[in-house]
Design a protein around this motif. Structure first.
Motif, PDB file in Angstrom:
ATOM      1  N   GLU A 264       0.826  -1.205   0.000  1.00  0.00           N
ATOM      2  CA  GLU A 264       0.000   0.000   0.000  1.00  0.00           C
ATOM      3  C   GLU A 264       0.862   1.257   0.000  1.00  0.00           C
ATOM      4  O   GLU A 264       0.542   2.244  -0.676  1.00  0.00           O
ATOM      5  N   LYS A 265       1.961   1.224   0.759  1.00  0.00           N
ATOM      6  CA  LYS A 265       2.853   2.386   0.806  1.00  0.00           C
ATOM      7  C   LYS A 265       3.563   2.564  -0.532  1.00  0.00           C
ATOM      8  O   LYS A 265       3.739   3.702  -1.000  1.00  0.00           O
ATOM      9  N   ILE A 266       3.983   1.474  -1.147  1.00  0.00           N
ATOM     10  CA  ILE A 266       4.636   1.552  -2.454  1.00  0.00           C
ATOM     11  C   ILE A 266       3.686   2.169  -3.477  1.00  0.00           C
ATOM     12  O   ILE A 266       4.053   3.097  -4.217  1.00  0.00           O
ATOM     13  N   GLU A 267       2.438   1.680  -3.510  1.00  0.00           N
ATOM     14  CA  GLU A 267       1.469   2.190  -4.488  1.00  0.00           C
ATOM     15  C   GLU A 267       1.178   3.666  -4.256  1.00  0.00           C
ATOM     16  O   GLU A 267       1.077   4.447  -5.218  1.00  0.00           O
ATOM     17  N   ARG A 268       1.070   4.061  -3.001  1.00  0.00           N
ATOM     18  CA  ARG A 268       0.802   5.474  -2.705  1.00  0.00           C
ATOM     19  C   ARG A 268       1.985   6.343  -3.141  1.00  0.00           C
ATOM     20  O   ARG A 268       1.797   7.445  -3.689  1.00  0.00           O
ATOM     21  N   THR A 269       3.190   5.848  -2.915  1.00  0.00           N
ATOM     22  CA  THR A 269       4.384   6.600  -3.314  1.00  0.00           C
ATOM     23  C   THR A 269       4.429   6.778  -4.825  1.00  0.00           C
ATOM     24  O   THR A 269       4.727   7.871  -5.336  1.00  0.00           O
ATOM     25  N   VAL A 270       4.132   5.718  -5.564  1.00  0.00           N
ATOM     26  CA  VAL A 270       4.120   5.791  -7.024  1.00  0.00           C
ATOM     27  C   VAL A 270       3.066   6.795  -7.493  1.00  0.00           C
ATOM     28  O   VAL A 270       3.330   7.621  -8.392  1.00  0.00           O
ATOM     29  N   GLU A 271       1.881   6.749  -6.896  1.00  0.00           N
ATOM     30  CA  GLU A 271       0.822   7.674  -7.298  1.00  0.00           C
ATOM     31  C   GLU A 271       1.207   9.120  -7.028  1.00  0.00           C
ATOM     32  O   GLU A 271       0.953  10.011  -7.846  1.00  0.00           O
ATOM     33  N   GLU A 272       1.832   9.365  -5.876  1.00  0.00           N
ATOM     34  CA  GLU A 272       2.257  10.725  -5.551  1.00  0.00           C
ATOM     35  C   GLU A 272       3.372  11.193  -6.487  1.00  0.00           C
ATOM     36  O   GLU A 272       3.407  12.366  -6.879  1.00  0.00           O
ATOM     37  N   MET A 273       4.253  10.292  -6.869  1.00  0.00           N
ATOM     38  CA  MET A 273       5.322  10.674  -7.799  1.00  0.00           C
ATOM     39  C   MET A 273       4.748  10.977  -9.171  1.00  0.00           C
ATOM     40  O   MET A 273       5.224  11.894  -9.873  1.00  0.00           O
ATOM     41  N   LYS A 274       3.743  10.244  -9.573  1.00  0.00           N
ATOM     42  CA  LYS A 274       3.068  10.542 -10.844  1.00  0.00           C
ATOM     43  C   LYS A 274       2.439  11.931 -10.803  1.00  0.00           C
ATOM     44  O   LYS A 274       2.439  12.657 -11.799  1.00  0.00           O
ATOM     45  N   ARG A 275       1.912  12.309  -9.635  1.00  0.00           N
ATOM     46  CA  ARG A 275       1.343  13.653  -9.481  1.00  0.00           C
ATOM     47  C   ARG A 275       2.420  14.724  -9.627  1.00  0.00           C
ATOM     48  O   ARG A 275       2.198  15.773 -10.236  1.00  0.00           O
ATOM     49  N   ILE A 276       3.609  14.473  -9.079  1.00  0.00           N
ATOM     50  CA  ILE A 276       4.718  15.431  -9.166  1.00  0.00           C
ATOM     51  C   ILE A 276       5.221  15.570 -10.598  1.00  0.00           C
ATOM     52  O   ILE A 276       5.680  16.632 -11.008  1.00  0.00           O
ATOM     53  N   GLU A 277       5.155  14.490 -11.374  1.00  0.00           N
ATOM     54  CA  GLU A 277       5.499  14.474 -12.802  1.00  0.00           C
ATOM     55  C   GLU A 277       6.961  14.856 -13.104  1.00  0.00           C
ATOM     56  O   GLU A 277       7.215  15.780 -13.886  1.00  0.00           O
ATOM     57  N   ASP A 279      10.446  14.618 -15.056  1.00  0.00           N
ATOM     58  CA  ASP A 279      10.794  14.144 -16.401  1.00  0.00           C
ATOM     59  C   ASP A 279      11.504  12.800 -16.334  1.00  0.00           C
ATOM     60  O   ASP A 279      11.348  11.973 -17.226  1.00  0.00           O
ATOM     61  N   PHE A 280      12.308  12.591 -15.263  1.00  0.00           N
ATOM     62  CA  PHE A 280      13.020  11.326 -15.085  1.00  0.00           C
ATOM     63  C   PHE A 280      12.856  10.843 -13.649  1.00  0.00           C
ATOM     64  O   PHE A 280      12.991  11.628 -12.706  1.00  0.00           O
ATOM     65  N   ILE A 281      12.569   9.560 -13.501  1.00  0.00           N
ATOM     66  CA  ILE A 281      12.540   8.924 -12.198  1.00  0.00           C
ATOM     67  C   ILE A 281      13.586   7.807 -12.211  1.00  0.00           C
ATOM     68  O   ILE A 281      13.542   6.918 -13.065  1.00  0.00           O
ATOM     69  N   ILE A 282      14.562   7.890 -11.294  1.00  0.00           N
ATOM     70  CA  ILE A 282      15.721   6.983 -11.299  1.00  0.00           C
ATOM     71  C   ILE A 282      15.886   6.397  -9.899  1.00  0.00           C
ATOM     72  O   ILE A 282      16.718   6.842  -9.110  1.00  0.00           O
ATOM     73  N   PRO A 283      15.090   5.395  -9.539  1.00  0.00           N
ATOM     74  CA  PRO A 283      15.223   4.781  -8.213  1.00  0.00           C
ATOM     75  C   PRO A 283      16.456   3.891  -8.128  1.00  0.00           C
ATOM     76  O   PRO A 283      16.805   3.201  -9.087  1.00  0.00           O
ATOM     77  N   THR A 284      17.140   3.917  -6.993  1.00  0.00           N
ATOM     78  CA  THR A 284      18.383   3.165  -6.822  1.00  0.00           C
ATOM     79  C   THR A 284      18.388   2.468  -5.464  1.00  0.00           C
ATOM     80  O   THR A 284      17.448   2.592  -4.664  1.00  0.00           O
ATOM     81  N   MET A 299       5.390   4.533 -14.727  1.00  0.00           N
ATOM     82  CA  MET A 299       6.029   5.742 -15.256  1.00  0.00           C
ATOM     83  C   MET A 299       7.060   5.341 -16.315  1.00  0.00           C
ATOM     84  O   MET A 299       8.208   5.775 -16.296  1.00  0.00           O
ATOM     85  N   SER A 300       6.622   4.504 -17.239  1.00  0.00           N
ATOM     86  CA  SER A 300       7.548   3.905 -18.209  1.00  0.00           C
ATOM     87  C   SER A 300       8.245   4.934 -19.086  1.00  0.00           C
ATOM     88  O   SER A 300       9.391   4.724 -19.506  1.00  0.00           O
ATOM     89  N   ASP A 301       7.591   6.056 -19.370  1.00  0.00           N
ATOM     90  CA  ASP A 301       8.211   7.092 -20.208  1.00  0.00           C
ATOM     91  C   ASP A 301       9.235   7.918 -19.446  1.00  0.00           C
ATOM     92  O   ASP A 301      10.029   8.634 -20.056  1.00  0.00           O
ATOM     93  N   ASN A 302       9.205   7.832 -18.121  1.00  0.00           N
ATOM     94  CA  ASN A 302      10.081   8.649 -17.276  1.00  0.00           C
ATOM     95  C   ASN A 302      11.158   7.822 -16.578  1.00  0.00           C
ATOM     96  O   ASN A 302      12.150   8.376 -16.103  1.00  0.00           O
ATOM     97  N   PHE A 303      10.971   6.504 -16.511  1.00  0.00           N
ATOM     98  CA  PHE A 303      11.814   5.623 -15.715  1.00  0.00           C
ATOM     99  C   PHE A 303      13.145   5.349 -16.408  1.00  0.00           C
ATOM    100  O   PHE A 303      13.204   5.021 -17.588  1.00  0.00           O
ATOM    101  N   LEU A 304      14.240   5.476 -15.626  1.00  0.00           N
ATOM    102  CA  LEU A 304      15.566   5.096 -16.097  1.00  0.00           C
ATOM    103  C   LEU A 304      16.155   4.107 -15.096  1.00  0.00           C
ATOM    104  O   LEU A 304      16.142   4.356 -13.896  1.00  0.00           O
TER     105      LEU A 304
END
Length: 315
Positions: A264-277, A279-284, A299-304
């Motif tokens: 649930e926390k992962i999904e909420r984090t992803v949704e909030e990051m989509k709201r922030i928009e 250009d690149f999301i690079i989780p490490t 966020m396939s168009d933004n994910f690296l």
């Protein structure tokens, strides 16, 4: 806040290495030698890099004719980052400052070695709470010491240590965060984290968690996170408030969604990051396999995808 014209972020250490990830116009990958039509090259000539459970990023910023270089965190072992620095040809003497995101050993392991190897004194910026005696405390009472970072070790390495809980300007267009506000309702206390003070165990809210904020001209903010113990969404929103800049170009680093983090926390984090928009999301690093895949899916168009030796070129 000043802006920079270009940023290059090189991954010196992350949790894995992969020599066959393709590059893009924004991403240069470390791997086999470049192929030239009609020529024969040896795969064995590629110098091996080391991966480990840790994080270390080299940041180069360019503003007109000015270049600044920063090191963000120093990996887990004393060997990993120095090995990769040598293989990648990094000049330690060009680093103007080192920022340690927090006191955990997977972000501080090679710091003393780096300081001893450099031919000049490099300022180390961190929070006073980075030296807390920290533990992971499990429900059965088992404790694991999770912090070996000490001021004495830095003194022995000849470090110039700057301790601050406030926002700090490091150079043109680059600041280190102060204490990140924990304001949302889902990024709260890491349940296993405690520190010892006066013989008592206290809940650890990681006040020392520092991130880097870079303002890229015409593109917006680049936010770099060590582990994101205060919450990666809290961190990005703090960066926006601190700078007065709403546009976010890239978010890179550990998001601390690994291990037993509820879905649930992962999904909420992803949704909030989509709201922030961004250009690149690079989780490490400590983002975790499940969360990595959710970011990649949603966020396939933004994910690296990151790996050791990767260079992200943002301009």
């Amino acid at each position: 806040m000043d802006a920079v014209d270009r940023v290059i972020i090189t991954t010196l250490i992350d949790n894995y290495v992969d020599v066959f990830i393709p590059g893009t116009k924004n991403v240069e990958r470390w791997g086999p030698p470049e192929l030239v039509q009609g020529a024969t090259v040896s795969y064995a000539t590629t110098p091996p890099l080391i991966a480990e459970h840790g994080l270390s990023l080299l940041i180069e910023t360019f503003r007109e004719d000015q270049k600044q270089t920063y090191l963000f965190d120093a990996g887990f072992t004393k060997d990993g980052v120095p090995h990769n620095i040598e293989k990648l040809g990094v000049d330690l003497n060009k680093i103007s400052s080192i920022v340690i995101s927090h006191g955990h050993p997977d972000h501080t392991g090679a710091l003393a070695e780096i300081l001893k190897t450099a031919e000049k004194k490099i300022p180390v910026i961190t929070h006073p709470s980075a030296f807390l005696k920290r533990y992971l405390v499990f429900p059965d009472g088992t404790r694991v010491l999770s912090n070996t970072f000490t001021e004495k070790a830095l003194d022995d390495a000849g470090a110039e240590v700057l301790l601050s809980g406030d926002l700090a300007i490091l150079g043109p267009g680059v600041v280190a965060t102060g204490e990140i506000d924990m304001v949302n309702d889902f990024e709260q206390h890491f349940p296993l984290a405690y520190y010892e003070q006066n013989g008592e165990m206290e809940k650890d809210f990681f006040p020392d968690e520092k991130s880097l904020i870079i303002n890229l001209k015409d593109k917006g903010l680049i936010v770099l996170s060590g582990c994101g113990h205060r919450g990666i969404i809290n961190t990005v929103e703090y960066a926006k408030r601190a700078t007065g800049i709403e546009q976010v170009h890239a978010v890179i680093g550990g998001f601390h969604l690994t291990g037993t983090t509820p879905m649930e926390k992962i999904e909420r984090t992803v949704e909030e990051m989509k709201r922030i928009e961004p250009d690149f999301i690079i989780p490490t690093h400590c983002t975790g396999w499940k969360a990595m895949n959710r970011f990649a899916d949603e966020m396939s168009d933004n994910f690296l995808l990151n790996a050791v030796g990767t260079r992200f070129i943002l301009a």
